[in-house]
Motif scaffolding. Structure first.
Motif, PDB file in Angstrom:
ATOM      1  N   ALA A  17      39.764  32.239  26.318  1.00 60.76           N
ATOM      2  CA  ALA A  17      39.343  32.833  27.594  1.00 60.76           C
ATOM      3  C   ALA A  17      37.933  32.374  27.919  1.00 60.76           C
ATOM      4  N   VAL A  18      37.602  32.373  29.207  1.00 59.19           N
ATOM      5  CA  VAL A  18      36.249  32.011  29.629  1.00 59.19           C
ATOM      6  C   VAL A  18      35.826  32.889  30.800  1.00 59.19           C
ATOM      7  N   LEU A  19      34.613  33.394  30.716  1.00 61.28           N
ATOM      8  CA  LEU A  19      34.000  34.174  31.789  1.00 61.28           C
ATOM      9  C   LEU A  19      33.114  33.223  32.585  1.00 61.28           C
ATOM     10  N   ILE A  20      33.406  33.037  33.877  1.00 64.91           N
ATOM     11  CA  ILE A  20      32.725  32.035  34.700  1.00 64.91           C
ATOM     12  C   ILE A  20      31.707  32.706  35.616  1.00 64.91           C
ATOM     13  N   CYS A  21      30.456  32.233  35.531  1.00 63.21           N
ATOM     14  CA  CYS A  21      29.360  32.791  36.326  1.00 63.21           C
ATOM     15  C   CYS A  21      28.915  31.763  37.370  1.00 63.21           C
ATOM     16  N   PRO A  22      29.290  31.921  38.630  1.00 62.61           N
ATOM     17  CA  PRO A  22      28.846  30.986  39.670  1.00 62.61           C
ATOM     18  C   PRO A  22      27.328  31.038  39.837  1.00 62.61           C
ATOM     19  N   GLY A  23      26.771  29.960  40.382  1.00 62.18           N
ATOM     20  CA  GLY A  23      25.331  29.900  40.609  1.00 62.18           C
ATOM     21  C   GLY A  23      24.959  30.218  42.044  1.00 62.18           C
ATOM     22  N   GLY A  24      23.649  30.085  42.307  1.00 62.01           N
ATOM     23  CA  GLY A  24      23.143  30.360  43.645  1.00 62.01           C
ATOM     24  C   GLY A  24      21.747  30.927  43.642  1.00 62.01           C
ATOM     25  N   GLU A  61      32.198  26.715  42.066  1.00 54.93           N
ATOM     26  CA  GLU A  61      31.632  27.076  40.770  1.00 54.93           C
ATOM     27  C   GLU A  61      32.297  28.336  40.210  1.00 54.93           C
ATOM     28  N   GLY A  62      33.478  28.630  40.742  1.00 57.70           N
ATOM     29  CA  GLY A  62      34.196  29.822  40.303  1.00 57.70           C
ATOM     30  C   GLY A  62      35.695  29.639  40.344  1.00 57.70           C
ATOM     31  N   HIS A  63      36.283  29.905  41.508  1.00 56.81           N
ATOM     32  CA  HIS A  63      37.735  29.885  41.630  1.00 56.81           C
ATOM     33  C   HIS A  63      38.345  28.518  41.307  1.00 56.81           C
ATOM     34  N   ASN A  86      43.162  27.126  33.810  1.00 57.37           N
ATOM     35  CA  ASN A  86      44.552  27.569  33.701  1.00 57.37           C
ATOM     36  C   ASN A  86      45.479  26.422  33.314  1.00 57.37           C
ATOM     37  N   GLN A  87      45.200  25.235  33.819  1.00 56.87           N
ATOM     38  CA  GLN A  87      46.005  24.069  33.464  1.00 56.87           C
ATOM     39  C   GLN A  87      45.897  23.745  31.978  1.00 56.87           C
ATOM     40  N   TRP A  88      44.808  24.162  31.353  1.00 56.72           N
ATOM     41  CA  TRP A  88      44.623  23.943  29.912  1.00 56.72           C
ATOM     42  C   TRP A  88      45.179  25.101  29.090  1.00 56.72           C
ATOM     43  N   GLY A  89      45.720  26.114  29.766  1.00 55.67           N
ATOM     44  CA  GLY A  89      46.232  27.291  29.065  1.00 55.67           C
ATOM     45  C   GLY A  89      45.194  28.361  28.833  1.00 55.67           C
ATOM     46  N   VAL A  90      43.992  28.191  29.425  1.00 55.31           N
ATOM     47  CA  VAL A  90      42.889  29.129  29.239  1.00 55.31           C
ATOM     48  C   VAL A  90      42.950  30.226  30.307  1.00 55.31           C
ATOM     49  N   THR A  91      42.802  31.474  29.890  1.00 53.33           N
ATOM     50  CA  THR A  91      42.712  32.581  30.828  1.00 53.33           C
ATOM     51  C   THR A  91      41.276  32.654  31.333  1.00 53.33           C
ATOM     52  N   ALA A  92      41.103  32.568  32.648  1.00 51.50           N
ATOM     53  CA  ALA A  92      39.769  32.478  33.230  1.00 51.50           C
ATOM     54  C   ALA A  92      39.437  33.733  34.028  1.00 51.50           C
ATOM     55  N   PHE A  93      38.174  34.129  33.938  1.00 48.49           N
ATOM     56  CA  PHE A  93      37.684  35.331  34.618  1.00 48.49           C
ATOM     57  C   PHE A  93      36.456  34.946  35.430  1.00 48.49           C
ATOM     58  N   VAL A  94      36.579  34.970  36.745  1.00 50.84           N
ATOM     59  CA  VAL A  94      35.431  34.675  37.610  1.00 50.84           C
ATOM     60  C   VAL A  94      34.627  35.960  37.772  1.00 50.84           C
ATOM     61  N   LEU A  95      33.354  35.894  37.416  1.00 51.34           N
ATOM     62  CA  LEU A  95      32.494  37.069  37.468  1.00 51.34           C
ATOM     63  C   LEU A  95      31.753  37.128  38.801  1.00 51.34           C
ATOM     64  N   GLY A 147      23.472  12.432  40.490  1.00 53.11           N
ATOM     65  CA  GLY A 147      24.380  13.543  40.748  1.00 53.11           C
ATOM     66  C   GLY A 147      23.723  14.676  41.507  1.00 53.11           C
ATOM     67  N   GLY A 148      22.383  14.752  41.382  1.00 50.65           N
ATOM     68  CA  GLY A 148      21.695  15.823  42.093  1.00 50.65           C
ATOM     69  C   GLY A 148      22.047  17.182  41.518  1.00 50.65           C
ATOM     70  N   HIS A 149      22.080  18.170  42.380  1.00 48.97           N
ATOM     71  CA  HIS A 149      22.325  19.549  41.953  1.00 48.97           C
ATOM     72  C   HIS A 149      23.523  20.132  42.698  1.00 48.97           C
ATOM     73  N   GLY A 150      24.281  20.946  42.009  1.00 46.92           N
ATOM     74  CA  GLY A 150      25.340  21.698  42.669  1.00 46.92           C
ATOM     75  C   GLY A 150      26.645  20.953  42.866  1.00 46.92           C
ATOM     76  N   PHE A 151      26.906  19.938  42.041  1.00 48.15           N
ATOM     77  CA  PHE A 151      28.113  19.127  42.259  1.00 48.15           C
ATOM     78  C   PHE A 151      29.384  19.758  41.691  1.00 48.15           C
ATOM     79  N   GLY A 152      29.265  20.864  40.988  1.00 49.45           N
ATOM     80  CA  GLY A 152      30.453  21.519  40.461  1.00 49.45           C
ATOM     81  C   GLY A 152      31.166  20.664  39.434  1.00 49.45           C
ATOM     82  N   MET A 153      32.480  20.615  39.526  1.00 53.86           N
ATOM     83  CA  MET A 153      33.261  19.830  38.559  1.00 53.86           C
ATOM     84  C   MET A 153      33.245  18.349  38.862  1.00 53.86           C
ATOM     85  N   HIS A 154      32.888  17.968  40.090  1.00 51.56           N
ATOM     86  CA  HIS A 154      33.052  16.588  40.540  1.00 51.56           C
ATOM     87  C   HIS A 154      31.724  15.983  40.970  1.00 51.56           C
TER      88      HIS A 154
END
Length: 301
Positions: free
Chosen positions: A70-77, A87-89, A96-105, A270-277
């Protein structure tokens, strides 16, 4: 026939990324009565930014076949808003594609108008998130020994704070549930509040302007690493103009000094705030993260 097929695909997608929203508290601690209400705005870039959170919650993304991690995800800002989409959903769906249960905080942002002590508000919500995950581990198909935290930018500061301050209980914990994450993922994180490395906006929002030196040290996570700090995977771009990449470097070096498993992925651009990509430089850091989680035995191949 095509309409039926589209409906089936949408239904399958919704089942794959099943969501459930749970409030963190029956009564929110450390709160003041105010007329402030939550705001949510989606800009032209497609990113939804949430502000003025007064009722914190976790949004649960359950995989079709949970593997226990499981992972607890903390978006930035900047401790001012939550960039809750990229940075969340979006991140939760990949986990989820990896089988991990994710929790967006969706955590509270520090505000003297809504909190008695704004410096602990976000950490309270992160501790409560970990607490809920572990206390409901069986129900949610989670191994309580494989619960990590992930944070982006100021959310990275929160994730690192949870990783270094997990013994500082700022919420009620009658069952003595461990707040220590088993691993952390820190993406262009604010780690330090020092003048040379700190992100002024995040620091001002959390602990106020012109803080005394002792308070700066208290919230500079590179100074709080010890031999029980969880393993970490860090990502940063060297041309980050908002949060210097030295934040990730000093945390990585502190982990190495304490012989804690760690990996760091530095992009030249890459700068800042690029998320996963990162669109400015080739390299799939999420795949590298997945490999690292396998190596550290938080995921199976």
């Amino acid at each position: 026939m095509k309409k039926v097929l589209v409906f089936i695909l949408i239904l399958a997608s919704n089942m794959l990324y099943a969501q459930e929203v749970i409030k963190l508290y029956d009564v929110v601690p450390n709160s003041k009565t105010s007329d402030i209400t939550e705001k949510s705005e989606t800009a032209a870039d497609g990113i939804t930014r949430v502000s003025q959170v007064v009722s914190p919650e976790i949004i649960i993304y359950r995989p079709e076949k949970p593997n226990g991690t499981a992972v607890l995800i903390c978006p930035g800002g900047g401790y001012r808003i939550l960039a809750i989409t990229h940075e969340g959903h979006d991140v939760a769906r990949v986990f989820n594609q990896w089988g991990v249960t994710a929790f967006v905080l969706k955590y509270r942002l520090p505000d003297d108008k809504t909190m008695m002590d704004k410096t602990i508000g976000p950490l309270q919500d992160a501790e409560r998130g970990i607490q809920l995950i572990r206390q409901n581990a069986k129900q949610w198909g989670v191994d309580p020994k494989k619960v990590g935290v992930m944070g982006f930018s100021a959310g990275g500061h929160l994730a690192a704070s949870l990783s270094t301050k997990y013994t500082q209980e700022v919420i009620e914990n009658h069952k003595h549930t461990s707040f220590r994450p088993d691993f952390s993922v820190l993406v262009y994180p604010v780690i330090s509040f020092t003048d040379s490395l700190g992100h002024t906006g995040s620091r001002d929002n959390l602990i106020g302007k012109n803080p005394y030196p002792g308070k700066i040290r208290k919230f500079s996570n590179e100074l709080l690493v010890n031999k029980k700090t969880p393993p970490a995977f860090l990502v940063h771009a060297k041309d980050d103009g908002a949060v210097p990449f030295g934040n990730s470097v000093v945390y990585y070096e502190a982990l190495q000094k304490n012989k804690i498993p760690a990996a760091i992925r530095l992009f030249e651009k890459g700068g800042h705030g690029f998320g996963m990509h990162n669109k400015k430089e080739a390299g799939d850091w999420m795949s590298e993260l997945q490999q690292w989680l396998v190596k550290e035995k938080f995921l199976k191949k």
